[in-house]
Scaffold this motif. Structure first.
Motif, PDB file in Angstrom:
ATOM      1  N   SER A 356       0.857  -1.189   0.000  1.00 55.65           N
ATOM      2  CA  SER A 356       0.000   0.000   0.000  1.00 55.65           C
ATOM      3  C   SER A 356       0.890   1.235   0.000  1.00 55.65           C
ATOM      4  N   MET A 357       0.283   2.370  -0.231  1.00 54.45           N
ATOM      5  CA  MET A 357       0.965   3.641  -0.043  1.00 54.45           C
ATOM      6  C   MET A 357       0.865   4.015   1.436  1.00 54.45           C
ATOM      7  N   PRO A 358       1.722   4.917   1.914  1.00 55.84           N
ATOM      8  CA  PRO A 358       1.636   5.336   3.323  1.00 55.84           C
ATOM      9  C   PRO A 358       0.273   5.948   3.639  1.00 55.84           C
ATOM     10  N   ASN A 359      -0.225   5.651   4.835  1.00 60.08           N
ATOM     11  CA  ASN A 359      -1.499   6.191   5.282  1.00 60.08           C
ATOM     12  C   ASN A 359      -1.250   7.115   6.479  1.00 60.08           C
ATOM     13  N   TYR A 360      -1.610   8.375   6.316  1.00 62.72           N
ATOM     14  CA  TYR A 360      -1.398   9.359   7.385  1.00 62.72           C
ATOM     15  C   TYR A 360      -2.637   9.399   8.258  1.00 62.72           C
ATOM     16  N   ASN A 361      -2.489   8.878   9.461  1.00 57.74           N
ATOM     17  CA  ASN A 361      -3.605   8.770  10.383  1.00 57.74           C
ATOM     18  C   ASN A 361      -3.756  10.053  11.198  1.00 57.74           C
ATOM     19  N   GLN A 362      -4.555   9.970  12.270  1.00 56.06           N
ATOM     20  CA  GLN A 362      -4.760  11.131  13.105  1.00 56.06           C
ATOM     21  C   GLN A 362      -3.455  11.564  13.762  1.00 56.06           C
ATOM     22  N   GLY A 363      -3.299  12.829  13.949  1.00 56.75           N
ATOM     23  CA  GLY A 363      -2.091  13.355  14.595  1.00 56.75           C
ATOM     24  C   GLY A 363      -0.883  13.214  13.705  1.00 56.75           C
ATOM     25  N   ASN A 364       0.195  12.709  14.280  1.00 55.29           N
ATOM     26  CA  ASN A 364       1.454  12.608  13.555  1.00 55.29           C
ATOM     27  C   ASN A 364       1.793  11.174  13.163  1.00 55.29           C
ATOM     28  N   LEU A 365       0.803  10.309  13.108  1.00 56.10           N
ATOM     29  CA  LEU A 365       1.062   8.911  12.800  1.00 56.10           C
ATOM     30  C   LEU A 365       0.989   8.632  11.299  1.00 56.10           C
ATOM     31  N   VAL A 366       1.915   7.843  10.812  1.00 55.38           N
ATOM     32  CA  VAL A 366       1.893   7.370   9.431  1.00 55.38           C
ATOM     33  C   VAL A 366       2.146   5.872   9.461  1.00 55.38           C
ATOM     34  N   SER A 367       1.403   5.122   8.658  1.00 54.37           N
ATOM     35  CA  SER A 367       1.569   3.669   8.628  1.00 54.37           C
ATOM     36  C   SER A 367       1.589   3.186   7.179  1.00 54.37           C
ATOM     37  N   GLN A 368       2.207   2.034   6.993  1.00 47.32           N
ATOM     38  CA  GLN A 368       2.256   1.438   5.659  1.00 47.32           C
ATOM     39  C   GLN A 368       2.214  -0.075   5.791  1.00 47.32           C
ATOM     40  N   ARG A 369       1.379  -0.700   4.939  1.00 46.63           N
ATOM     41  CA  ARG A 369       1.223  -2.142   4.979  1.00 46.63           C
ATOM     42  C   ARG A 369       2.281  -2.838   4.123  1.00 46.63           C
ATOM     43  N   PHE A 370       2.762  -3.948   4.608  1.00 48.02           N
ATOM     44  CA  PHE A 370       3.672  -4.825   3.876  1.00 48.02           C
ATOM     45  C   PHE A 370       3.060  -6.222   3.858  1.00 48.02           C
ATOM     46  N   GLN A 371       3.662  -7.135   3.129  1.00 47.83           N
ATOM     47  CA  GLN A 371       3.095  -8.472   3.008  1.00 47.83           C
ATOM     48  C   GLN A 371       2.983  -9.201   4.342  1.00 47.83           C
ATOM     49  N   LYS A 372       3.928  -8.958   5.260  1.00 48.25           N
ATOM     50  CA  LYS A 372       3.967  -9.714   6.507  1.00 48.25           C
ATOM     51  C   LYS A 372       3.626  -8.899   7.745  1.00 48.25           C
ATOM     52  N   ALA A 373       3.538  -7.598   7.602  1.00 50.89           N
ATOM     53  CA  ALA A 373       3.271  -6.757   8.780  1.00 50.89           C
ATOM     54  C   ALA A 373       2.996  -5.335   8.320  1.00 50.89           C
ATOM     55  N   THR A 374       2.638  -4.497   9.307  1.00 48.20           N
ATOM     56  CA  THR A 374       2.458  -3.060   9.062  1.00 48.20           C
ATOM     57  C   THR A 374       3.467  -2.302   9.921  1.00 48.20           C
ATOM     58  N   ILE A 375       4.051  -1.255   9.343  1.00 46.85           N
ATOM     59  CA  ILE A 375       4.960  -0.393  10.099  1.00 46.85           C
ATOM     60  C   ILE A 375       4.245   0.932  10.363  1.00 46.85           C
ATOM     61  N   GLN A 376       4.300   1.357  11.637  1.00 44.79           N
ATOM     62  CA  GLN A 376       3.701   2.642  12.022  1.00 44.79           C
ATOM     63  C   GLN A 376       4.771   3.528  12.642  1.00 44.79           C
ATOM     64  N   CYS A 377       4.789   4.780  12.228  1.00 48.32           N
ATOM     65  CA  CYS A 377       5.770   5.721  12.754  1.00 48.32           C
ATOM     66  C   CYS A 377       5.079   6.960  13.300  1.00 48.32           C
ATOM     67  N   ASP A 378       5.632   7.481  14.374  1.00 48.08           N
ATOM     68  CA  ASP A 378       5.212   8.757  14.950  1.00 48.08           C
ATOM     69  C   ASP A 378       6.170   9.818  14.426  1.00 48.08           C
ATOM     70  N   LEU A 379       5.665  10.686  13.564  1.00 48.31           N
ATOM     71  CA  LEU A 379       6.533  11.660  12.917  1.00 48.31           C
ATOM     72  C   LEU A 379       7.095  12.671  13.910  1.00 48.31           C
ATOM     73  N   ALA A 380       6.330  12.966  14.943  1.00 46.14           N
ATOM     74  CA  ALA A 380       6.808  13.948  15.928  1.00 46.14           C
ATOM     75  C   ALA A 380       7.923  13.348  16.772  1.00 46.14           C
ATOM     76  N   GLY A 381       7.689  12.143  17.289  1.00 44.78           N
ATOM     77  CA  GLY A 381       8.690  11.516  18.140  1.00 44.78           C
ATOM     78  C   GLY A 381       9.718  10.708  17.390  1.00 44.78           C
ATOM     79  N   LYS A 382       9.482  10.555  16.087  1.00 47.31           N
ATOM     80  CA  LYS A 382      10.399   9.794  15.230  1.00 47.31           C
ATOM     81  C   LYS A 382      10.607   8.365  15.754  1.00 47.31           C
ATOM     82  N   GLN A 383       9.523   7.813  16.294  1.00 52.62           N
ATOM     83  CA  GLN A 383       9.579   6.442  16.777  1.00 52.62           C
ATOM     84  C   GLN A 383       8.702   5.574  15.863  1.00 52.62           C
ATOM     85  N   CYS A 384       9.194   4.387  15.520  1.00 52.92           N
ATOM     86  CA  CYS A 384       8.446   3.479  14.651  1.00 52.92           C
ATOM     87  C   CYS A 384       8.300   2.114  15.350  1.00 52.92           C
ATOM     88  N   LYS A 385       7.257   1.386  14.945  1.00 51.66           N
ATOM     89  CA  LYS A 385       7.057   0.057  15.507  1.00 51.66           C
ATOM     90  C   LYS A 385       6.354  -0.831  14.489  1.00 51.66           C
TER      91      LYS A 385
END
Length: 387
Positions: A356-385
């Motif tokens: 998928s393309m990146p999805n910008y959620n509420q606040g500063n969150l951005v997420s993107q789907r991959f075949q095996k998982a989704t990565i979510q990042c907090d743009l303000a805190g620069k933390q990803c999980k």
């Protein structure tokens, strides 16, 4: 890597085939696929056009003047059909033979004309478009134009009539010459017009053509050098050009699912990746197909010139303008900060390809789907999980 002209999602009316635009340098880009990003290209210039409407789907350096090499022959073929008779007999006289020798280079691709032979204009067109015969181009120019120079003048006049204002011809074959150039936009216009001609479309879509020996000429087995025609689903015409080094140009016609597209790439060293990415995006179909795989089953002509396509792999990527990475397998790109987390935590092995393309959620969150998982990042805190 440069940026393509920015897209506009407005609806465009169909452009009549033979009508030049009022302002050819003003483009409205109407992407046909909005759930995938427009693909980056290795080419210096590229273009994607809807054949039926004339709408611009993609444009990258669309008006840059570049050598168009043997795609020149599309204009030569067009004038031959418009001004000649396909059954017209063309004899290679001593004068014409001298003209041919004068206007071809030692390393020219040839149809194989000999002095004293006679061919129909139809045969010359097959010899022009399939093996890209420079000798056939000169013969057609003399036969249809009355003289070599007058035919070149006709080419330039026809280009202006079609609105190809960034094109100028110096010869009918495409040999490199000062003042001989075109643009990705103009080649798309020419491709659209020539492939709308039933005769030229049929010839350009012919893979192998046999000209039997007669009392007037030798036998010829002609193989279409448009390699895209031999492996990509729906490819049905066009013309490539190659100077034998790394400069490859191509105009490709492709029809799938009741859509007809014209693609152009100019000055690329990886023509199959560029054109496949453009066509996949234009048709919104990213089902993987590789010339390498097809070549193993049904050999593609001149495959040896490209190392049998062994470097075409699903894992190949292209750089994007925002320091990201475009995955040609799924047609999605990954950019920082998601890309940084992706690379540091196992990449393709752990996450698979982006889906998928990146999805910008509420606040500063951005997420993107991959075949095996989704990565979510907090743009303000620069933390990803990983989710």
């Amino acid at each position: 890597m440069g940026l393509s002209v920015q897209p506009n999602t407005a609806t465009a009316a169909a452009t009549p085939l033979n009508q030049a635009p009022v302002n050819p340098h003003q483009l409205v880009i109407i992407p046909s696929d909005t759930d995938h990003p427009p693909p980056p290209v290795l080419a210096t210039a590229a273009y994607l056009m809807d054949m039926d409407t004339g709408a611009t789907l993609y444009a990258y350096n669309p008006f840059m003047h570049l050598p168009m090499l043997s795609t020149t022959k599309l204009m030569t073929a067009l004038l031959a059909v418009e001004h000649g008779n396909l059954n017209q007999q063309v004899t290679i006289t001593s004068a014409l033979d001298r003209d041919i020798q004068q206007h071809i280079s030692p390393d020219s691709s040839l149809f194989g004309l000999k002095k004293g032979e006679t061919y129909t204009l139809r045969d010359l067109l097959y010899g022009l478009l399939l093996p890209s015969g420079n000798d056939a181009a000169v013969a057609i120019a003399d036969a249809v134009g009355g003289s070599y120079q007058h035919f070149v003048d006709m080419m330039n006049q026809r280009a202006r009539e079609l609105g190809m204002y960034d094109t100028h011809y110096m010869n009918p074959s495409g040999l490199l010459a000062t003042g001989h150039y075109s643009s990705a936009h103009d080649l798309a216009v020419l491709g659209r017009y020539t492939m709308s001609n039933p005769i030229l479309h049929q010839i350009a879509n012919t893979r192998i053509y046999h000209i039997p020996k007669t009392s007037q000429h030798a036998e010829h087995y002609l193989v279409n050098g448009n390699q895209f025609l031999w492996w990509y689903p729906g490819a049905d015409g066009g013309k490539p050009g190659w100077d034998g080094n790394t400069d490859f140009v191509q105009v490709v016609s492709c029809t799938r699912n009741n859509r007809h597209l014209i693609g152009v790439t100019m000055n690329t060293k990886d023509w199959w990746t560029d054109m496949r990415d453009l066509m996949n995006w234009g048709f919104d179909n990213f089902q993987w197909i590789s010339p390498y795989d097809v070549d193993l089953q049904h050999p593609i002509p001149y495959d040896y010139d490209w190392g049998y396509f062994v470097r075409d792999k699903k894992t190949n990527t292209l750089p994007t303008a925002n320091h990201g990475r475009y995955y040609i397998y799924t047609g999605y790109s990954v950019s920082p900060p998601i890309l940084n987390f992706f690379d540091k935590n196992g990449g393709l092995d752990q996450f698979g390809f982006p889906t998928s393309m990146p999805n910008y959620n509420q606040g500063n969150l951005v997420s993107q789907r991959f075949q095996k998982a989704t990565i979510q990042c907090d743009l303000a805190g620069k933390q990803c999980k990983r989710l």
